[in-house]
Structures are given as C-alpha cells and as structure tokens.
Design an enzyme around this catalytic site. Structure first.
Site, PDB file in Angstrom:
ATOM      1  N   GLY A 137     -21.574 -14.061  10.949  1.00 39.88           N
ATOM      2  CA  GLY A 137     -21.237 -15.442  11.257  1.00 39.88           C
ATOM      3  C   GLY A 137     -19.904 -15.540  11.962  1.00 39.88           C
ATOM      4  O   GLY A 137     -19.214 -14.537  12.174  1.00 39.88           O
ATOM      5  N   LYS A 192     -23.291 -11.803  21.390  1.00 41.16           N
ATOM      6  CA  LYS A 192     -22.166 -12.740  21.569  1.00 41.16           C
ATOM      7  C   LYS A 192     -20.900 -12.016  22.008  1.00 41.16           C
ATOM      8  O   LYS A 192     -20.056 -12.594  22.705  1.00 41.16           O
ATOM      9  CB  LYS A 192     -21.943 -13.551  20.290  1.00 41.16           C
ATOM     10  CG  LYS A 192     -21.595 -12.726  19.051  1.00 41.16           C
ATOM     11  CD  LYS A 192     -20.122 -12.573  18.811  1.00 41.16           C
ATOM     12  CE  LYS A 192     -19.844 -11.717  17.588  1.00 41.16           C
ATOM     13  NZ  LYS A 192     -18.407 -11.629  17.283  1.00 41.16           N
TER      14      LYS A 192
END
Length: 332
Positions: A137, A192
């Site tokens: 996360g 990412k």
C-alpha cells in the site's frame, strides 16, 4: 504475538518498530555490524537515521533464531528483503530447517531474471509454506517510523494469514484492509515504481501538473492492463495498492523512484544517481521485467517503454516525452 521481521532495511526497520509497540518482535539482518549498531543505539543509522526504535524491539543476526521466533504457535514471520534477495533468503530459510507456518512479505517488484512475482518465488522455493500473503500500500518507511497515519492492504488466499496479519499490524496509526487478490496487489506495487520514474522525469523537465496528472492516469491504465492479464482483478488497481501507491510514489518527495526520474531529467547518469541514493530503487530493477511481460502478452505500455528507453537505451528524457506526445490519437 511473536513476530520475526527478516530484513533490516528502511521498510523492515520501520515495520519492526511499529510491531514492537504491541508484540514481541525480533528484527533480523545477516549483517552483524548492522545488528550491533541497532542493539547499541536503537536506531538504524544506515537506512532510517533519526528514527528512535522502541526499547522492546530485539535484534539478531542469527537466522535460525529469528525463524524459531517467527515459527512459534502464536507467531508471524514478515519477509522484508528486497525482491532481488528474496530467492536467496528463501534458500537460507529452507537450509535452516525452520519455515514459519505464517508468512507475509512486504517487498515490491518482479524478479529480474525470471520475471516472477514474489508469491511465485516463494511458492517455488518454499512449497510447503501455505499460509502466506503480501502486505502493501501507499507508504514511506520514514513516515511509518514517525508513527504517522498509514493504510495498507494484506492480500492472501488464506483467511488465517489475513487474520493473523491484521492482528499484528492493525493498531496505533496503521490501518489494515484485507483482500485475496495477491497478483493484483503485487503487480500494482511493482509497476507503480516504474511509473514514478516517469513522473519524476516529467516534473524534473518542468512539464507541469497537467502532464503529471496525465502520466499518473494513463500509467494506471497500463498497470491495470498488465495486472488483469497476469491474473489480477481490475478493481484492485483503483484501491490502496494500485492507485493509492501510485499517487504517493509518483508525487512524494520521499520516493526514491521519483528521485531517479528527477535526477535523470537534470542530466545525471543512472550509475551516479543510484550510487548517491545508497538505497534500492525498485523501479530501475523491475522496469525491464515489466516491459518484457507486456511484450510477451502483446500489451501496450508506452510509458513503461519510454522509461526503459531512458534508463537503458540512452534516450534523452525530453526525447522520450516527445515520443509519447507523437503517438497516434486513440480512444481512451
């Protein structure tokens, strides 16, 4: 609960400090000098300087002792080694003859040579390990070390692993969500980092906030396309471990991958940048793996391709951006 954290880099150290506030926590590293410094100062001056660690946190350079701690009946083992060292650590765990029953890993990326995700490496090296999952996360180690609020997701097909990880981490300023899309969470955490290099390049070239928003949005589409083909669920990529982690890593000044992009835009060489960082920049390590997987699946990932061009093919950052702008118009 007893918790063993394997890996005393910035992230492993920050998580161990958080865990030690509530649990009997042991932090392991193979570097005896690093462990000696932690024991003497209760601070990881090499990887997380300036962050005081709880007095209750214990340290050990003996892997067997750490595994025994994490293999107790009421225990959890947290693997905080980088993806590049994951297979070697799994070998060492197997050779030590003590594989904990419940394992969660926090590394992000693809293995460079095999293009495997962490869960695939663990399945290959520790096939007897069945209760495991990934914790991921939007999170910077320094902010976790400072006990600032953070929300993470644990993904596992094992309900017991999800519940045990929730019990270990969900306290203080850390909120934990649960799910079972291991592939989606891992792909989001890997891709990412590559996209953050792209936004760093854009920001370093002074291309503005409009360009940054476009890169993040179109980058999310690339992430989702690859992730779904590899077995993840589309909705995972709009959650904490996809969009959330992408926004943080692409815009936060604590991001090593964003820093790589900024420095590339300033004209520095990749070797000089990585030498000055002194820490892992996973986007550099896994960019080629991401592009190879995309090509193997005939998935269009132009931003990822542009990043690889700058990193490995000598393409100037501004030329890479120009190439993206010259692409044919298409439906969104």
């Amino acid at each position: 609960m007893k918790v063993a954290v394997l890996g005393a880099g910035a992230w492993g150290t920050a998580l161990a400090g958080h865990l030690a506030a509530r649990h009997d926590t042991l932090l392991w590293a193979r570097d005896a000098a690093l462990i000696a410094g932690l024991q003497a100062r209760h601070e990881n001056s090499r990887y997380l300087d300036g962050i005081a660690l709880p007095d209750a946190l214990r340290y050990d350079a003996d892997l067997g002792a750490a595994l025994a701690h994490g293999a107790a009946d009421d225990a959890l083992c947290v693997i905080a080694a980088p993806v590049a060292g994951l297979r070697t650590l799994c070998h060492a765990m197997r050779d030590a003859g003590c594989v904990p029953a419940h394992v969660v890993w926090v590394c992000k990326g693809f293995e460079a040579d095999t293009h495997l995700l962490p869960h695939q490496v663990i399945a290959a090296e520790l096939p007897e390990q069945q209760s495991n999952g990934v914790l991921s996360g939007p999170s910077f180690a320094r902010e976790v070390g400072q006990s600032l609020p953070v929300a993470l997701t644990v993904a596992s097909v094992s309900a017991e692993c999800r519940e045990r990880t929730l019990a270990a981490f969900h306290h203080g300023a850390m909120r934990i969500y649960t799910g079972d899309d291991v592939v989606g969470v891992e792909v989001g955490g890997a891709v990412k980092n590559v996209l953050a290099i792209a936004t760093g390049i854009s920001d370093g070239l002074g291309l503005g906030l409009n360009a940054r928003a476009a890169l993040i949005t179109r980058g999310l589409a690339e992430m989702s396309r690859l992730g779904v083909v590899l077995g993840g669920r589309a909705e995972t990529f709009t959650g904490l471990t996809g969009l959330g982690d992408l926004i943080l890593t692409a815009t936060g000044d604590l991001s090593r991958n964003r820093t790589v992009g900024l420095q590339l835009a300033a004209g520095r060489t990749l070797n000089d940048i990585l030498g000055a960082l002194g820490h892992v920049a996973e986007g550099v390590r896994c960019a080629q793996a991401v592009l190879a997987l995309a090509r193997a699946q005939s998935i269009d990932m132009p931003i990822t391709q542009a990043v690889c061009g700058v990193l490995f093919d000598g393409i100037a950052p501004r030329d890479a951006v120009s190439g993206l702008l010259r692409r044919d118009a298409r439906a969104e």
